[in-house]
Design an enzyme around this catalytic site. Structure first.
Site, PDB file in Angstrom:
ATOM      1  N   HIS A   1      -0.937   3.370   4.817  1.00  0.00           N
ATOM      2  CA  HIS A   1      -1.973   4.145   4.133  1.00  0.00           C
ATOM      3  C   HIS A   1      -2.094   5.519   4.778  1.00  0.00           C
ATOM      4  CE1 HIS A   1      -5.832   5.334   2.440  1.00  0.00           C
ATOM      5  NE2 HIS A   1      -5.842   4.260   1.682  1.00  0.00           N
TER       6      HIS A   1
ATOM      7  N   THR B   1      -6.020   2.454  -5.376  1.00  0.00           N
ATOM      8  CA  THR B   1      -5.776   1.029  -5.116  1.00  0.00           C
ATOM      9  C   THR B   1      -6.583   0.144  -6.050  1.00  0.00           C
ATOM     10  OG1 THR B   1      -5.134   1.282  -2.796  1.00  0.00           O
ATOM     11  CG2 THR B   1      -6.098  -0.820  -3.421  1.00  0.00           C
TER      12      THR B   1
ATOM     13  N   GLU C   1       0.819  -1.209   0.000  1.00  0.00           N
ATOM     14  CA  GLU C   1       0.000   0.000   0.000  1.00  0.00           C
ATOM     15  C   GLU C   1       0.860   1.269   0.000  1.00  0.00           C
ATOM     16  OE1 GLU C   1      -2.797   2.679  -0.152  1.00  0.00           O
ATOM     17  OE2 GLU C   1      -3.308   0.545  -0.235  1.00  0.00           O
TER      18      GLU C   1
ATOM     19  N   ASP D   1       1.281   0.002  -5.051  1.00  0.00           N
ATOM     20  CA  ASP D   1       0.064   0.211  -5.839  1.00  0.00           C
ATOM     21  C   ASP D   1      -0.060   1.621  -6.405  1.00  0.00           C
ATOM     22  OD1 ASP D   1      -0.444   1.308  -3.294  1.00  0.00           O
ATOM     23  OD2 ASP D   1      -2.583   0.892  -3.414  1.00  0.00           O
ATOM     24  N   HIS D   2       0.348   2.634  -5.652  1.00  0.00           N
ATOM     25  CA  HIS D   2       0.270   4.022  -6.112  1.00  0.00           C
ATOM     26  C   HIS D   2       1.105   4.881  -5.176  1.00  0.00           C
ATOM     27  CE1 HIS D   2      -2.466   4.924  -2.777  1.00  0.00           C
ATOM     28  NE2 HIS D   2      -3.190   3.876  -3.132  1.00  0.00           N
TER      29      HIS D   2
END
Length: 646
Positions: free
Chosen positions: A416, A300, A255, A475-476
């Site tokens: 996150h 995500t 994440e 993911d990003h």
């Protein structure tokens, strides 16, 4: 105020409301939105663009008379203010603007609790000062208001002036950014040139057009896309083709991970010591340092979507939320039909988030281990969901009971936004930039790194490591442009638009049974993962529609498109309409020979992928190598720990 003193006319109230909303919009441009405004023309456009729609909307209420006209004007102004402020809060979190498509994701807000609240700032009262003043006047000082009707014959003049101002705005915008409305994927461009209010209207029109596209789509539309993608296919590398046939495939989602953390030290300590080892090329993992995320507003969910379908996410909203009922030819379904894989997703959040419980059925995913399969008591949860160490430990136990071959996707959560961590779980000090987001990111990234190491060791103990392909990827991005000042302190260098693009590297690591590791410097993105895995499994891809190319293929395409229309190649990057060298991030004034070809390819890729999604084109595809997924055969049961939350 005595009756002899001049009162506030309806037209004066109209002008005040227009001016104060415009001033608040200017405030948001320079304080909250990162629009990359440069030069006299762009600053002039910025001064101009809020007025037209605000004045046009509010001028409608000039037709009314009496106190209700003032109230209607107030309500209209409040709604425009609310739209502006909603965009401000959304931008702080996602570095993007609200669209009608994102409204379908409003159900995610409750689950994101603390992350959303962290987006509020102390100075936000500025956006509502005028609203409170007007409300005070309307309730307690009505005698200040001149309730005589405004001359209706002048209302069309006000409206016409507003429309004329819009077209003047558009003319300036087209001069500075040609084909703004037809070839622009980046919402920041649209807001910079049109303003947030006109952007909302534009987005509404595009949403209607996209909804109509499915009804008008035909098999001919599919044929065009197939012809385009087949020209782009590359031959597999014979050294890798089929080496992982019927091997377990484990995909690990990190994440918000960005690779500037690799080999980064804070206060003399490595932030990610385990991933540093995997990135060295001396382990069994091959590391792709030039691997970029390609997500849009779906973040995500977009990364999941792109990696399992080799399609791009949508320009507005999440494909999971908006196109979850489409027909797909996804990686897990192909692996099942070709080699008997059973697939699963593991995630320490509840199954309805991002519409996963529906869209996974259309991907042909057999089982979904959501939060109800884990102990979600307070001691095990932080921020948005289950702590990564607990998640990995329990997930490995589930995997140990699975029959091979399986395709298993693990989605972590602790790293996150807003990057908070229980003190007992922190094993590294925060950085000292003074930005809570950036400083907290260091601690949660270290925790993620430790959790990953424990999981890999657990796989070895359970006998799953040697016989499995293991993929790891970010993911990003985790740190948005809003934190550039803090990032400059952390990295010790200026964060230019070109540098920020470099920071969108999220990394890709892969262990292949029987193959040694290394470092592969190919430029690549998430869209390339699906064809890579299919070739490793020895599956012929000639009849599958994919926009990516095999990472190990000698013909791998190193042009990496981003969802906003920017792109990067092995030599240069195209960012915000400018070209920069990859060597030093300096502006390139002479256009590279292959630039126009690459730019057209990126635009075509995004356009064709959008056509597939908006037209639901896979429903027309009679693929001899694929049987359409029947989503009704999949049912995701509630797990045994559904009542563990306390």
């Amino acid at each position: 105020m005595s009756s002899q003193k001049k009162k506030i006319s309806l037209f004066a109230f109209f002008l005040l409301t227009v001016i104060t909303i415009t001033l608040k919009t200017y405030f948001s441009y320079y304080v909250d939105f990162s629009l990359g405004v440069k030069g006299l023309v762009q600053n002039l456009i910025l001064l101009m663009n809020p007025y037209s729609l605000v004045a046009l909307v509010l001028s409608v209420f000039l037709f009314f008379k009496g106190k209700k006209a003032f109230w209607f004007m107030f309500i209209g102004g409040f709604l425009l203010t609310f739209l502006l402020y909603a965009n401000v809060v959304y931008f702080r979190f996602f570095s993007d603007f609200l669209t009608f498509s994102t409204l379908n994701q409003v159900g995610n807000v409750e689950s994101m609790g603390g992350a959303v609240s962290a987006s509020f700032k102390w100075y936000d009262f500025v956006y509502f000062i005028d609203t409170l003043v007007y409300l005070f006047i309307l309730i307690f000082k009505t005698k200040w208001l001149d309730t005589k009707a405004f001359s209706k014959k002048f209302v069309p003049v006000v409206m016409a002036a507003s429309v004329a101002l819009f077209f003047l705005n558009l003319a300036f915008a087209e001069t500075d950014r040609p084909e703004l409305l037809t070839r622009t994927f980046d919402h920041k461009y649209l807001v910079k040139y049109l303003g947030p209010y006109n952007f909302t209207v534009y987005d509404g029109v595009k949403t209607i057009e996209n909804n109509q596209q499915k009804a008008l789509a035909s098999e001919d539309d599919l044929t065009k896309v197939l012809n385009y993608t087949k020209q782009r296919q590359t031959e597999p590398n014979p050294e890798y083709y089929g080496v992982a046939k019927k091997k377990n495939i484990i995909k690990i989602h990190l994440e918000s991970f960005q690779t500037f953390l690799i080999n980064k030290k804070v206060n003399g300590k490595e932030v990610t010591p385990f991933l540093n080892k995997l990135s060295s090329g001396k382990q069994q993992f091959t590391y792709f340092p030039n691997f970029f995320h390609q997500t849009g507003q779906g973040k995500t969910s977009d990364s999941e979507f792109t990696m399992d379908n080799s399609l791009y996410g949508l320009p507005q909203g999440s494909a999971f939320s908006l196109k979850g009922d489409n027909t797909y030819q996804s990686l897990p379904a192909i692996l099942d039909q070709k080699q008997g894989y059973k697939s699963d997703v593991m995630h320490g959040d509840y199954k309805t988030f991002w519409n996963r419980d529906q869209v996974y059925k259309h991907f042909g995913i057999d089982k979904f281990y959501d939060a109800t399969y884990y102990d979600m008591s307070d001691k095990n949860v932080v921020n948005l969901g289950l702590k990564d160490k607990i998640f990995f430990k329990d997930s490995a136990n589930y995997q140990a009971k699975m029959k091979s071959p399986f395709y298993s996707h693990l989605i972590t959560l602790t790293n996150h936004y807003p990057f908070t961590l229980d003190e007992k779980d922190a094993t590294i000090e925060k950085s000292n930039t003074g930005d809570a987001t950036v400083d907290g990111y260091i601690q949660t990234a270290r925790y993620l790194d430790e959790a990953l190491e424990e999981y890999i060791n657990d796989l070895k103990k359970k006998g799953l490591y040697d016989n499995s392909v293991i993929m790891i990827y970010g993911d990003h991005y985790g740190i948005s442009e809003n934190h550039n000042n803090a990032m400059e302190k952390l990295l010790g260098e200026k964060i230019t638009p070109a540098k920020f693009t470099d920071l969108n590297r999220t990394g890709f690591w892969i262990k292949i049974p029987g193959k040694s590791g290394g470092i592969n410097n190919e430029y690549a993105g998430q869209v390339d993962v699906m064809p890579t895995i299919l070739h490793l499994a020895g599956i012929d891809t000639k009849n599958y529609l994919m926009f990516g190319t095999d990472l190990f293929s000698k013909g791998h395409n190193q042009v990496v498109p981003f969802r906003n229309g920017d792109f990067i190649t092995k030599d240069y990057k195209y960012v915000n309409g400018k070209i920069y060298s990859n060597k030093n991030n300096e502006l390139i004034t002479t256009q590279p020979a292959d630039f126009e070809k690459n730019k057209k390819q990126v635009e075509k890729d995004l356009e064709m992928s959008d056509n597939v999604l908006n037209g639901d084109l896979f429903r027309f595809y009679k693929n001899p190598d694929f049987k359409k997924v029947n989503p009704s055969k999949y049912k995701y049961e509630t797990g045994p720990k559904a009542n563990s939350k306390k």
